[in-house]
Design a protein around this motif. Sequence first.
Motif, mmCIF file in Angstrom:
data_model
loop_
_atom_site.group_PDB
_atom_site.id
_atom_site.type_symbol
_atom_site.label_atom_id
_atom_site.label_comp_id
_atom_site.label_asym_id
_atom_site.label_seq_id
_atom_site.Cartn_x
_atom_site.Cartn_y
_atom_site.Cartn_z
ATOM 1 N N GLY A 139 0.821 -1.210 0.000
ATOM 2 C CA GLY A 139 0.000 0.000 0.000
ATOM 3 C C GLY A 139 0.851 1.254 0.000
ATOM 4 O O GLY A 139 0.553 2.229 -0.709
ATOM 5 N N MET A 140 1.934 1.252 0.797
ATOM 6 C CA MET A 140 2.853 2.393 0.820
ATOM 7 C C MET A 140 3.476 2.600 -0.555
ATOM 8 O O MET A 140 3.582 3.731 -1.037
ATOM 9 C CB MET A 140 3.954 2.159 1.860
ATOM 10 N N TYR A 141 3.895 1.497 -1.177
ATOM 11 C CA TYR A 141 4.574 1.641 -2.472
ATOM 12 C C TYR A 141 3.611 2.125 -3.547
ATOM 13 O O TYR A 141 3.979 2.955 -4.391
ATOM 14 C CB TYR A 141 5.216 0.321 -2.896
ATOM 15 N N ARG A 142 2.385 1.626 -3.533
ATOM 16 C CA ARG A 142 1.385 2.076 -4.514
ATOM 17 C C ARG A 142 1.114 3.576 -4.353
ATOM 18 O O ARG A 142 0.959 4.299 -5.340
ATOM 19 C CB ARG A 142 0.083 1.278 -4.357
ATOM 20 N N TRP A 143 1.057 4.045 -3.096
ATOM 21 C CA TRP A 143 0.888 5.486 -2.871
ATOM 22 C C TRP A 143 2.105 6.235 -3.400
ATOM 23 O O TRP A 143 1.981 7.300 -4.023
ATOM 24 C CB TRP A 143 0.704 5.765 -1.382
ATOM 25 N N GLY A 144 3.281 5.694 -3.163
ATOM 26 C CA GLY A 144 4.506 6.315 -3.660
ATOM 27 C C GLY A 144 4.525 6.420 -5.173
ATOM 28 O O GLY A 144 4.978 7.425 -5.739
ATOM 29 N N GLN A 145 4.017 5.393 -5.848
ATOM 30 C CA GLN A 145 3.929 5.443 -7.313
ATOM 31 C C GLN A 145 2.999 6.568 -7.759
ATOM 32 O O GLN A 145 3.306 7.308 -8.699
ATOM 33 C CB GLN A 145 3.413 4.107 -7.850
ATOM 34 N N LYS A 146 1.875 6.676 -7.070
ATOM 35 C CA LYS A 146 0.901 7.718 -7.422
ATOM 36 C C LYS A 146 1.509 9.107 -7.269
ATOM 37 O O LYS A 146 1.259 10.002 -8.085
ATOM 38 C CB LYS A 146 -0.329 7.573 -6.525
ATOM 39 N N GLU A 147 2.345 9.279 -6.250
ATOM 40 C CA GLU A 147 2.956 10.583 -5.980
ATOM 41 C C GLU A 147 4.323 10.748 -6.664
ATOM 42 O O GLU A 147 4.999 11.753 -6.477
ATOM 43 C CB GLU A 147 3.117 10.794 -4.467
ATOM 44 N N ARG A 148 4.757 9.733 -7.392
ATOM 45 C CA ARG A 148 6.035 9.756 -8.121
ATOM 46 C C ARG A 148 7.234 9.821 -7.174
ATOM 47 O O ARG A 148 8.243 10.478 -7.460
ATOM 48 C CB ARG A 148 6.079 10.938 -9.102
ATOM 49 N N ILE A 149 7.122 9.131 -6.056
ATOM 50 C CA ILE A 149 8.220 9.110 -5.082
ATOM 51 C C ILE A 149 8.561 7.663 -4.709
ATOM 52 O O ILE A 149 8.799 7.347 -3.540
ATOM 53 C CB ILE A 149 7.881 9.935 -3.823
ATOM 54 N N GLU A 150 8.594 6.801 -5.708
ATOM 55 C CA GLU A 150 8.863 5.390 -5.434
ATOM 56 C C GLU A 150 10.195 5.185 -4.717
ATOM 57 O O GLU A 150 10.292 4.400 -3.769
ATOM 58 C CB GLU A 150 8.874 4.579 -6.741
ATOM 59 N N SER A 151 11.224 5.903 -5.164
ATOM 60 C CA SER A 151 12.549 5.728 -4.544
ATOM 61 C C SER A 151 12.531 6.149 -3.078
ATOM 62 O O SER A 151 13.207 5.543 -2.237
ATOM 63 C CB SER A 151 13.603 6.537 -5.304
ATOM 64 N N THR A 152 11.750 7.162 -2.766
ATOM 65 C CA THR A 152 11.633 7.617 -1.372
ATOM 66 C C THR A 152 10.980 6.540 -0.513
ATOM 67 O O THR A 152 11.404 6.285 0.614
ATOM 68 C CB THR A 152 10.801 8.908 -1.290
ATOM 69 N N MET A 751 11.473 -4.344 -8.784
ATOM 70 C CA MET A 751 11.291 -5.394 -7.771
ATOM 71 C C MET A 751 10.052 -5.120 -6.929
ATOM 72 O O MET A 751 9.239 -6.029 -6.675
ATOM 73 C CB MET A 751 12.527 -5.474 -6.879
ATOM 74 N N TRP A 752 9.884 -3.859 -6.491
ATOM 75 C CA TRP A 752 8.731 -3.534 -5.656
ATOM 76 C C TRP A 752 7.434 -3.538 -6.456
ATOM 77 O O TRP A 752 6.363 -3.841 -5.909
ATOM 78 C CB TRP A 752 8.946 -2.205 -4.938
ATOM 79 N N GLU A 753 7.507 -3.247 -7.742
ATOM 80 C CA GLU A 753 6.311 -3.367 -8.584
ATOM 81 C C GLU A 753 5.871 -4.829 -8.652
ATOM 82 O O GLU A 753 4.674 -5.145 -8.490
ATOM 83 C CB GLU A 753 6.603 -2.832 -9.986
ATOM 84 N N HIS A 754 6.812 -5.731 -8.867
ATOM 85 C CA HIS A 754 6.457 -7.157 -8.905
ATOM 86 C C HIS A 754 6.036 -7.649 -7.521
ATOM 87 O O HIS A 754 5.166 -8.523 -7.416
ATOM 88 C CB HIS A 754 7.626 -7.980 -9.459
ATOM 89 N N TYR A 755 6.619 -7.080 -6.487
ATOM 90 C CA TYR A 755 6.177 -7.401 -5.123
ATOM 91 C C TYR A 755 4.690 -7.061 -4.970
ATOM 92 O O TYR A 755 3.899 -7.874 -4.471
ATOM 93 C CB TYR A 755 7.013 -6.610 -4.119
ATOM 94 N N CYS A 756 4.311 -5.870 -5.401
ATOM 95 C CA CYS A 756 2.907 -5.441 -5.289
ATOM 96 C C CYS A 756 1.995 -6.337 -6.118
ATOM 97 O O CYS A 756 0.907 -6.723 -5.654
ATOM 98 C CB CYS A 756 2.758 -3.987 -5.734
ATOM 99 N N LEU A 757 2.409 -6.663 -7.322
ATOM 100 C CA LEU A 757 1.595 -7.523 -8.185
ATOM 101 C C LEU A 757 1.437 -8.912 -7.566
ATOM 102 O O LEU A 757 0.363 -9.526 -7.664
ATOM 103 C CB LEU A 757 2.224 -7.622 -9.572
ATOM 104 N N ALA A 758 2.492 -9.402 -6.922
ATOM 105 C CA ALA A 758 2.405 -10.706 -6.263
ATOM 106 C C ALA A 758 1.452 -10.652 -5.074
ATOM 107 O O ALA A 758 0.631 -11.562 -4.873
ATOM 108 C CB ALA A 758 3.802 -11.152 -5.815
ATOM 109 N N ILE A 759 1.540 -9.590 -4.276
ATOM 110 C CA ILE A 759 0.632 -9.412 -3.134
ATOM 111 C C ILE A 759 -0.813 -9.336 -3.621
ATOM 112 O O ILE A 759 -1.735 -9.930 -3.034
ATOM 113 C CB ILE A 759 0.994 -8.147 -2.340
ATOM 114 N N GLU A 760 -1.033 -8.595 -4.694
ATOM 115 C CA GLU A 760 -2.383 -8.456 -5.243
ATOM 116 C C GLU A 760 -2.903 -9.789 -5.766
ATOM 117 O O GLU A 760 -4.093 -10.095 -5.643
ATOM 118 C CB GLU A 760 -2.382 -7.388 -6.331
#
Length: 784
Positions: A139-152, A751-760
Motif C-alpha cells: 500500500g505504501m509503495y502504490r501510494w509512492g507510485q501515485k505521488e512519483r516518489i517510489e525511490s523515497t 522489484m517492488w512493482e512485482h512485489y505489489c503484483l504478487a501481493i495483489e
Amino acid sequence: MFSMNKDLIFDTDACYRQAEEKAAQYFQSLFIQVQQKTFVSVLSKDIQSWKHNHIHRYPSLSFFSRKKERTGYYNHIRWLDYTGKLDPYLDRSISYIFMRDLGKALDSPDTQKRIRQVVDHLKNQLTQPLKTEMFSLAGMYRWGQKERIESTIIWLINKLKTVSETIPKGMDAENAQRKLIKIIGGVVMHVTEEMDKEISPKERAHKLDEAIRLGYSYGLTYPFIDDLLDAKVLSDEEKKQYSNLIRTTLITGNVPELGEWAFAIEDMIRPIHAELREAFEYIKAHQRPKTCKKFFEQSFVFFHAQEVDREKNLSNPNYTNEELYLPIILKSSFSRLIARYVISAPEDEGFDNRTFFYGIYNQLADDFADMFNDWEDAAVTPYTYYLKYHLQRKDLINPFELYWTVIANLIHNVYHSDLKTCEVILDRAINGLKRFKERMGTEKYNEVMGLFASGVPKFNRLIQKMVRKAADVDFFDKLLRDHVITNLKNERKEQDEFSNTIEGIRDQMNRLLPIPKVEFHDSIIEAANYSLEGDGKRLRPIITWVMGVNAYGFHPQAMVPLLKSLEYMHTASLIFDDLPSQDNASTRRGRPTLHQTYNAAIAELSGIFLIQKATEEQASLDQFDAKTVLQLIQYSSRVTESMCMGQAMDLESKGKPMTLEQLNTMCFYKTGIAFEASLIMPAILAQVEEDEMTALKNFARHAGIAFQIKDDLLDVEGDRVLLGKPVGIDAENNRSTFVSILGAEGARKAMWEHYCLAIEALQEVPRNITFLKHLLNYMVNRER
C-alpha cells in the motif's frame, strides 16, 4: 541549505527560562480556573447542548450499533458507510487532526474547506475495493507510485526495517514503530498544507520526498531517544552519558563521537548513534537561516523538559504543582511546535499560540489512559503523583479537574466559543473515557472516578451519563492506531512463526535429502550428496510443505517424496548452471562448485542423476490418486523443459543486450517457473479449482521475478560472505541483468512493482496466505 556556525550556539539557561516563564503564566491562569471550578458551569452548559447530537432515544439501536462497531477495522468502516455515519465520523476525526497536529482554528472558512476536501478524499479511499492493505508495504509503495516518489518509499521501507532490527530488546518495538510512522505522517501533513495549489507534480514529489525524510529524521528521536531513556535498557549512569550526548548535539549543532561504553551496550548503542547522526545531519542540512536557530532552541526546550520530567522520583513527596506541570506544558507543546519548524515553514503566530495552549490537553488525556502502566513503572505523572499523595497533600491540583479546566479554556478562550471546536473536543473527551472504561472494566473505572471526580459530584454525574449513553464519539485516528498496532504485533508474531517454520522444515529436509549409497555408482551419489549438503535455502520444498500440510491438509509424511523431488530438481539445475560451459561459477552455497571438487563430467552425470531421482520420488506419491500423480509428473516434466529453455536463453544472451521483456521471460523460465512448481504441485494433488491455480501462477510469476531482481541487486551490492558466492559474476560474464538494463534504482522499483503484483495476486487465493506474504517479504529483504 544552511551551514552550522557559532551563531547557533545559544544560552540554554535563558532559552529554557523564557519558555518556562510562558508556561508558568499559562499554568497560573489554569490554576485560578481550577480553584474557582469555573469549568463546571461552563462545560455543563456546553454538554447540555452537545448531548442532543449524541444521546439516542432508542436504546436497542444504540446497543445494536455498539455491537456492530466492534467487528474490526474494515467492517467498522463499512458499517459506518452503510448507516450514513461515515461522513460525520471522518469530519470530526479530520477536524481534530487539523486542530491537534496542524494547529488550525476550525472557525476559518479556508480550514473548513480543506477539511471537507480531505474527508471526501479519505472517504473515497476507504469505500473503494482495495487490492492491497492501505498501510502495508504494498500500500505504501502504490501510494509512492501515485505521488512519483517510489525511490523515497523504498528508502523509507529500508529505514523502517533498520529501526525494527535496531530497537533494543525490552522496548515496545510495535509502539515505537507506530509513533515513528505517525510523526512522518504529521510532517507530511504540514508540508502538504503548505503547498501551493498550483504546484507542479515534479515539485510536489520533491517536497514529499523531503517531508518523508525530515519526518523520519525527527520521528527517530522517539524510539531512539525518548523511549530509550524511558526504558530499563540503560543503567542510570549510561542514561546520563547518553543524555549528555544528545544535549551537546542540540547546543553545538554537531554530533559528538560515541565515546566509551560497556562492551555489551556499545554493540547496541553504536547503530542507534549512527542512525541518529545521519538523521540529525539531514535535518541540519535542510534548515534555513531564518528558522534554524528557532528550531534548535525549540528542540532543546523539548528535550530538557522531558529530562526534567523523567528525573522525577515517585518517592519524593515534595514536588510543587509547578514542578509537576510546567515540564508537561513545555514538552507537550514543543513536540508539536517542532514539527512545523523542522520543515522550515514560515512563522505563524496563531499556530504557535494554539499549539502551545493545546499540548497539555493531549498530555493529560494520554497520562490518564496510561495511568496504571505508569504506576507500575513508578513514573511520575500528574495522575500517579495524585494517586500516591492526595491524602497528605491537600495543595495538589486534581489532574482530572485540570483536564476539564483545560478543555473549557481551549473552547472558550483559545478557540473563542466556536461550536465546531466545542463539538470535536467534547467528542474526544467522552471517547477517551469510554475507551478507558472499556479497557479497565466498570468496577475499576468507577473506582478511578470516585477518586478523581469526587470534588465535582454534579458535574461527574453528567459526565458519567454521557459516558454510558452518548454515541457517535469515536475517531478514525484511534481506530487506525489500534489497527496499526494490531497489524504490527501480528506481523511480528507471523514473522517469528514464518522463521520457525522455515528453520524447522529446513532441518527436516537436510536430514531427508542425502541419497543412500549403492555399490556400483558410489562416486555419482557422493557427488550428488556433496551438492545437496550445501547451505541451501530449501525454499521450494518449504513452500510445498506449507501449502500441502497447512493449506490443503495433507499428512506431512505423504508429502516427503514431493519435497525431496523439488530439491533434487533445483540442485540439479544449479549444478548445470555452474558448469564451465555455462556460468563457470567457482562457489555455490559457500563451497567450491561440484565440477571444481570433482570434474565437469561427474557434475553433468550427477545433475542427470538428480533429475531422474526427482521423477522417481514423484512416482512414489502412493497416498494420492494415481491419475493425479501422473498429472503432477507431466507438469513437473514441462517445468523441467521450461527451465532448460530459460537457461538456453541465458546462454544465448551472453554478450548481447536484452530488452526488459526478454529478460522477464527468461527470468520466469529460469526462476519463476520453479517457484510456480512448488505451489502448483501440491495444488494439483489437492485438485483445486482453476481460478486458484491461476492466482497461484500469477503470484509465482511476480514473486520469481522479484526474487531474481533481488539476486541481481545482491550480485552488485551484496556481501560475499553472506551470499556464499562471489559478487560481480554477472558483469564478468557480460550478461544482461535487471541492474544492467534498468540501473540499480530502476531495478529496485521493478522489484517492488512485482512485489505489489504478487501481493495483489494473493488476494485471489481463497485460503490463508500469511506464509506466502512473509515469504515474499523475505525474498525482497534478504541479504543472501
